[in-house]
Design a protein around this motif. Sequence first.
Motif, short mmCIF file in Angstrom:
data_model
loop_
_atom_site.label_atom_id
_atom_site.label_comp_id
_atom_site.label_asym_id
_atom_site.label_seq_id
_atom_site.Cartn_x
_atom_site.Cartn_y
_atom_site.Cartn_z
N UNK A 115 0.82 -1.21 0.00
CA UNK A 115 0.00 0.00 0.00
C UNK A 115 0.86 1.26 0.00
N UNK A 116 1.83 1.31 -0.90
CA UNK A 116 2.74 2.45 -0.97
C UNK A 116 3.00 2.81 -2.43
N UNK A 117 3.65 3.97 -2.62
CA UNK A 117 4.04 4.43 -3.95
C UNK A 117 5.56 4.43 -4.06
N UNK A 118 6.03 4.37 -5.29
CA UNK A 118 7.46 4.41 -5.55
C UNK A 118 7.71 5.25 -6.79
N UNK A 119 8.60 6.23 -6.66
CA UNK A 119 9.00 7.05 -7.80
C UNK A 119 10.39 6.63 -8.25
N UNK A 120 10.53 6.34 -9.53
CA UNK A 120 11.83 5.99 -10.07
C UNK A 120 12.10 6.81 -11.32
N UNK A 121 13.35 6.87 -11.72
CA UNK A 121 13.77 7.66 -12.88
C UNK A 121 14.37 6.73 -13.93
N UNK A 122 13.88 6.85 -15.15
CA UNK A 122 14.41 6.10 -16.28
C UNK A 122 15.08 7.08 -17.23
N UNK A 123 16.32 6.82 -17.57
CA UNK A 123 17.06 7.68 -18.48
C UNK A 123 17.08 7.08 -19.89
N UNK A 124 16.99 7.95 -20.88
CA UNK A 124 17.02 7.48 -22.27
C UNK A 124 17.43 8.63 -23.18
#
Length: 681
Positions: A280-289
């Motif tokens: 029951x949580x959120x996760x922010x991640x970064x994808x580089x391209x």
Amino acid sequence: MFVYPWLLWALSAILIPVIIHLFNFRRYKKVYFTNVRFLKELQLESQSKSSLKELLILLARILTILCLALAFAQPVITDKSAPKIDLSKKTVSIYIDNSFSMENVNSQGPILESAKLTAKNIINSYRSIDRFQLITNDFEGKHQRLYSKEDALNELNSIKASPSVKRYSDVLQRQTEFNVSNSNAVYYAVSDLQKSSFNIQDIKNDSLHKVTVIPVMSGNINNVFIDTCWFESPVQQTGVLQKLHVVIQNNSNKTIEAGSVKLIINNNQAGLGSFAIEANAKKELVIQFISKIIGYNYASLQIDDYPITFDDKFYFTFNTKVNINTILVNGKDNGTQQYFNNLFSGDSLFNLKEFSENSIDYSFFKNANTIILNELSQFSSGLTEELKKFATKGGAVVVIPAINANVTDYNAFYKTFNLPGILRSDTHAMKLDAPDIKNPFFDGVFEKIDKQINLPLCTQHYEFEQKTNTRAIGIFKLINGQAFLTSTEFNNSAFYTFASPLGQRSGNFSKHAYVVPTFNKIVFIIVNWYTEIYTLNNRSVIYIDQEGSMSEEPPHLKSKDAKIDLIPEIRPINNQLQLTISQQLNEAGYYDILWKNSLKKSVSFNYNRMESLLNFHTLEELKNTLQVNNLKNFSIIETDNTTDMTKAIQLGGTGVKLWKWFVLAALLFIAIEICLIRFLK
């Protein structure tokens, strides 16, 4: 209860066998014997047995007539705790929740199939002469008609999961409005009771409408989905490293130890991100391209999740062909022309056009995004009129006053665009106050403000009047609280008004570190370079520039795979066309806006993430809500399996029908009568 209680008059037919029994019309002939003692004993014994036989036959006949009369009156047994339902009603309205959350599963399989089976049991609980309305979240035209029992059962098979999301209060209103002239209507709601849409608390009590809620609950709550995404930079360019922020949400009670999300651009994998999310949580991640194609790029984010899969893919488009048209109009005594040349000319993002205030080519205003009025000595009527036209189209206008401005002329110009007027000139030197990073203008500009930074100095500025009837927002202020840079909305544009020239004679703002992010924000904020992401069935509004007449060919919205091609609702507003998409689309993906054989814009549509949040009402919560809101016209049927469901529908709805049992009992008593006559001597 009896469906046809007036047929109970048939019970009077019981008198017929009674009369036959009491009045035996057979005539006996007496025969005398000389010695009748033994015959009398035999006669007494025979009469006793004959009387018992006749009474049993009479009882069998009475019970036969009684059962037949009751069978025709159609007796039923109803649940006393359920609201009383008039069994003569002929219209049954059934709402089947077919939102994407119904893709979840329980012990019987997908709960949408359980809901359809429940609806089938409801229909089978009624008579063939009754009529049925079937309604789903799609609100289609066929939902506004009545089906026969057979047609309703067939129509159930065509119901599928849909991206449409409707509040239950709107569904019930549609049901009751359709049956407004029919007082013999009963209503059913078959749903998983998702809190985001099943807003039972917003419904008012109405004793005229009897509603039965039948929950179909899932066995587990488990869904991981892509919530949204955004670019770290407002501009996307080819050959430049881009950072895409992605938000993944875990709507379950289990921790995801290792998950992955793929970035697909133009059908090729361009990036990969991994994540671990608590329950029951959120996760922010970064994808580089790095993007390789100039123009519109069609991208998507993908994860693997089961059983709810509609939200495992997130579509978005972005444009790497960036051209920001900027016009610089210089006054004859300006001292900052070179600063703007250095700021805009060296960057391929900007198309800079420079004009002197005495020789302006207004034809360039049509395609401009930003117009900078740099220390003009006066405002001609032609310039003012062209800026009015520009303001209706939408853009940014930056007004930098001259060091010796004609206050009367400037105030006349400011009044035209509802800007605060100049009161006086102030030559006291003072520094600017630190910017407020909570101001929406600075979103994405500063991560934090260094308190030790040497703030810009202003040696001369104009003091503006404080008008309460303007939509002015302060961006930079002097340490005495007076405005240095103000943003004001006018029509579809934003006017940015400086209180001071930017040359060295008035301070050092043009050489300070703040000048570059300030002007970049001004030119970027008015042009939407961010991804245009829309939600299906959410009345989306898209704007494109108007070019000529629409009489020959209006703009089209066409899916990338060419399966969908439609003309949206079109409305001309100033120099733009407003395209409104409401209920025409039901499939997520990429859509191109085509007009006059050219691509005007590419957008993406995604399914509503409201259905991704698997938060449901429990039966206890639902019962408490009905009690608190005094919804006495609502009842709940709660069951664990299909067999119990059918019985519960009968008890809580039309009741258990007994006429078949009485028919069988009547046949049984007729058989008993035959056996008594034939075999009992």
